[in-house]
Design an enzyme around this catalytic site. Structure first.
Site, PDB file in Angstrom:
ATOM      1  N   ALA A  63       0.922  -1.191   0.019  1.00  0.00           N
ATOM      2  CA  ALA A  63      -0.108   0.176   0.135  1.00  0.00           C
ATOM      3  C   ALA A  63       0.874   1.286  -0.087  1.00  0.00           C
ATOM      4  CB  ALA A  63      -0.832   0.149   1.239  1.00  0.00           C
ATOM      5  N   GLY A 102       0.281  -4.978   0.519  1.00  0.00           N
ATOM      6  CA  GLY A 102      -0.821  -5.319  -0.334  1.00  0.00           C
ATOM      7  C   GLY A 102      -0.463  -5.796  -1.635  1.00  0.00           C
ATOM      8  N   GLU A 125       3.975  -6.027   7.152  1.00  0.00           N
ATOM      9  CA  GLU A 125       3.371  -4.873   7.712  1.00  0.00           C
ATOM     10  C   GLU A 125       3.486  -4.657   9.202  1.00  0.00           C
ATOM     11  OE1 GLU A 125       0.822  -5.983   4.052  1.00  0.00           O
ATOM     12  OE2 GLU A 125       2.319  -6.924   5.371  1.00  0.00           O
TER      13      GLU A 125
END
Ligand code: T1G
Length: 710
Positions: A63, A102, A125
């Site tokens: 992301a 992502g 993450e």
């Protein structure tokens, strides 16, 4: 039509290509572009299969972290992946570089994954204080099994293509003879174009059922995570999300994952770790040394001093493919240094973390000599001898005569005046400080000390070199102890004064390990050797009247031969063969005696006071360093402390931590300490100003970078 995602056809295969430098992050534009291109591919009657590929150095690396904390803009990533997964035509992800976060979640939404041989896949993450939030915690366990998924998600470490294939994470790794990745992925797509039903990761259940038969899986994972995370919550949230994949149906698991990431993304822990991510990248940017500043090649390096530091530095270069020669006065010193290097590599090989062939290659890059003539052709010399100014100036005088005019002359001093060392040569513009941290082949930090005459080319070359040898280079100015050691002195001073006043080593250390440090200041002194500081202090003047001497207890321990771990006794005692610090009543008696001699009536000390005095002394010194321009940014100071001194990353570093506490509160406490403990607590004028203006160190960095914060 999207600028960053294109669609083209190659025979019956539709190719959706993301091209959004630098790392194809899933910005709003990329998410929107993906949806549009996918709809095009699905609508095209002649397209029987789809390949999702990326241009540039890597597949989607996650992301867009710069969008975190901002109002969400559609389409939401989960919706893009759901559309991919619902595709009536097979979708093949073509992975090169790093499919991360992502990016891997997008690939897990595809029906197949084809990877280049050097590709890496991971869900990092947790390193940003969050968890995979677009299905990674639900799909990865279904594909690779719950235990392996837990490991990948809780550690955040990527796996290579070969391992990914073994795990079933990717379906195919491109062979040498298959040509480039895109062609191989198109061929693979043609092969599966008519295969039905389409494999969807969400439908896989075998691994989930298997995990249902291992109820203790998650408790064990939580226990391990708690032991490792030093108070960080992100690993525990990751485990909760993966457990939801086992306990709940897929869509409910997705919903639980979204709840957990919504919580995590607002946490101070995640804000701290995102700060650390960008701080490390900002540190590489030097305002007056812009990208494109000429650098000189560093292909051959000489290191003066074959001791522990010299050996570690040599390994750091050899590990990165650069030839090194270790230089020392006598052959036995050189042989001993080379011997220790081989032993270190051999132990890494024995742990399976390095192949014998790679060890041989690295050892082969490291030579040894007692002849200074071998320095005539090197690109860089790093002096790593005893910390004594006279000796260093003598050595630099020799190097000045011996080395090529364009060679860089660097000193590994951890405290001394680089300008004074440079003045002992005719080429101060070629002199710089390269301050490595022990063990130099492991510690990521490299404090790059810019002298008043150091040229931009030498600065640019050193910053690039840091990245080339896998270090985080932080540029600092010349002052005693530079950034790290100067702040360490203030932090250590308060720890010792608190012990004189009533605290015990184990109390002080417990407060700092409670904050997240791997070790407190006393256990760290025992590891480094109490005698090291003692010998340095003996050569230094005692503080002026009215200023207390913080070294009294440590000196007493050293005078009694308690040097720390190396003598199994220091601030703690150590059982034979153990590195576990054990409180020692004998030390309590020594401390009480020293307090008495200093005329101090010992009293109970609150943990809060220990935390505040340790942290605020560091922050105050950091503010002075910023004010003097010794550090370019507050975030650089955070990068120094996290990569060189074990500051807990999930606290963001001392300056970020200060912003979370509030500079006004810190300044007020410092004024109290100043009134109580005197001029060592003189508040930094910069800190006072920022506090009075209700500002933060982050706002100062933004102002200095000419950007509006947030
Ligand atoms: N978002 C925004 N910018 C990014 C970025 C990202 N994900 N990754 C890198 N950059 C910028 C970086 O700041 C730098 O900018 C430039 O790209 C080059 O990076 C839903 C929520 C990919 C291995 O954690 O690990 O997905 O300084 O210097 O050494 O579950 O970047 O040049 O202006 O690091 O070659 C998960 C983060 C996100 C990966 C490349 N993904 N990136 O390393 O280059 S969370 C990550 C990296 C997520 C989902 C969740 C590395 C890299 P600038 P660089 P590099």
């Amino acid at each position: 039509m999207s600028e960053v995602v294109t669609f083209e056809k190659r025979a019956a295969v539709g190719i959706v290509t993301v091209d959004s430098p630098p790392v194809n992050a899933l910005s709003q534009a990329v998410r929107q572009g993906l949806l549009e291109a996918l709809e095009k591919a699905l609508a095209a009657p002649d397209v029987k299969a789809i390949v999702l590929a990326c241009k540039g150095r890597t597949f989607i690396a996650g992301a867009d972290i710069t969008e975190f904390g901002k109002p969400p803009r559609p389409p939401e990533l989960g919706a893009v992946i759901a559309r991919l997964e619902a595709s009536e035509k097979p979708v093949v992800a073509a992975i090169h570089g790093t499919a991360l976060g992502g990016g891997l979640e997008v690939a897990l939404g595809c029906n197949y994954r084809v990877a280049a041989r050097d590709a890496k896949c991971g869900l990092p993450e947790v390193k940003l204080g969050i968890l995979p939030g677009a299905g990674g915690t639900q799909r990865l366990p279904r594909l690779v099994g719950v235990p392996r998924a837990l490991e990948m998600i809780v550690s955040g470490d990527p796996v290579g293509a070969a391992t990914a294939k073994d795990l079933g994470l990717v379906d195919h790794v491109v062979r040498e003879d298959e040509g480039d990745l895109l062609s191989a992925a198109v061929a693979f797509a043609e092969k599966v174009a008519s295969r039905r039903p389409l494999p969807k990761v969400r439908d896989l259940t075998a691994h989930i059922e298997k995990a249902r038969a291992q109820p203790d899986l998650f408790d064990k994972a939580r226990k391990d995570a708690k032991a490792k995370s030093r108070g960080g919550q992100a690993p525990l949230r990751c485990i909760d999300a993966v457990q939801a994949a086992v306990d709940l149906p897929f869509d409910q698991g997705l919903k639980r994952e979204r709840e957990l990431i919504a919580e995590a993304i607002e946490s101070t822990e995640s804000k701290a770790l995102r700060h650390v991510f960008f701080a490390e990248r900002q540190a590489a940017k030097i305002p007056d040394v812009p990208p494109g500043t000429p650098t000189t090649p560093v292909r051959k390096v000489a290191i003066l001093g074959a001791g522990t530091m010299g050996g570690g530095i040599a390994m750091a270069f050899a590990n990165s493919g650069i030839d090194v020669v270790l230089v020392d006065r006598e052959a036995p010193f050189v042989e001993k240094g080379l011997g220790i290097i081989s032993k270190n590599y051999a132990s890494t090989v024995s742990k399976g973390r390095l192949s014998q062939a790679e060890m041989d290659a690295r050892v082969g890059r490291i030579g040894g000599t007692t002849s200074w003539d071998d320095l005539a052709e090197v690109d860089l010399v790093i002096e790593a001898v005893f910390e004594e100014m006279g000796l260093k100036k003598e050595i630099f005088g020799h190097l000045d005569k011996l080395c090529r005019k364009d060679a860089i002359l660097a000193t590994n001093t951890s405290t001394l005046d680089v300008n004074e060392i440079a003045r002992s040569t005719s080429r101060p513009e070629q002199v710089i400080g390269l301050h490595f941290f022990s063990p130099a082949n492991v510690m990521r930090l490299l404090e790059i000390v810019r002298g008043e005459k150091t040229s931009r080319t030498v600065v640019a070359t050193s910053m690039k070199l840091a990245k080339d040898i896998g270090k985080v280079g932080v540029l600092v100015g010349v002052c005693y102890g530079f950034v790290g050691n100067r702040m360490l002195h203030a932090y250590g001073r308060e720890a010792q004064l608190l012990i004189q006043e009533g605290a015990l080593p184990q109390q002080v250390d417990a407060v700092l390990t409670g904050l997240g440090f791997a070790m407190g200041p006393c256990a760290t002194s025992d590891l480094a050797g109490i005698d090291v500081g003692w010998r340095i202090r003996k050569g230094q003047p005692k503080p002026p009247p009215g200023e207390r001497y913080s070294g009294a207890v440590a000196d007493r321990l050293a005078e009694m031969g308690r040097f720390g771990q190396k003598t199994s006794a220091g601030f703690y005692r150590y059982e034979a063969g153990s590195r576990t610090p054990l409180p020692d009543p004998a030390v309590e008696a020594i401390i009480a005696e020293v307090s008495r001699e200093l005329g101090i009536t010992r009293k109970p000390i609150e943990d809060d006071e220990i935390l505040e005095r340790s942290m605020y002394a560091m922050v105050n010194e950091g503010a002075k360093i910023l004010d003097e321009g010794i550090a370019l940014r507050a975030s650089d100071i955070d990068t120094v402390w996290i990569n060189g001194y074990g500051f807990p990353p999930h606290r963001g570093g001392p300056m970020f931590y200060a912003d979370t506490v509030g500079l006004a509160k810190i300044h007020a406490r410092i004024l109290e300490f100043f009134a109580r403990h005197g001029k060592v607590w003189t508040p930094s004028p910069l800190l006072a100003r920022l506090a009075s203006e209700g500002r933060t160190f982050a706002s100062l960095d933004a102002q200095r970078a000419g950007v509006t914060p947030g």
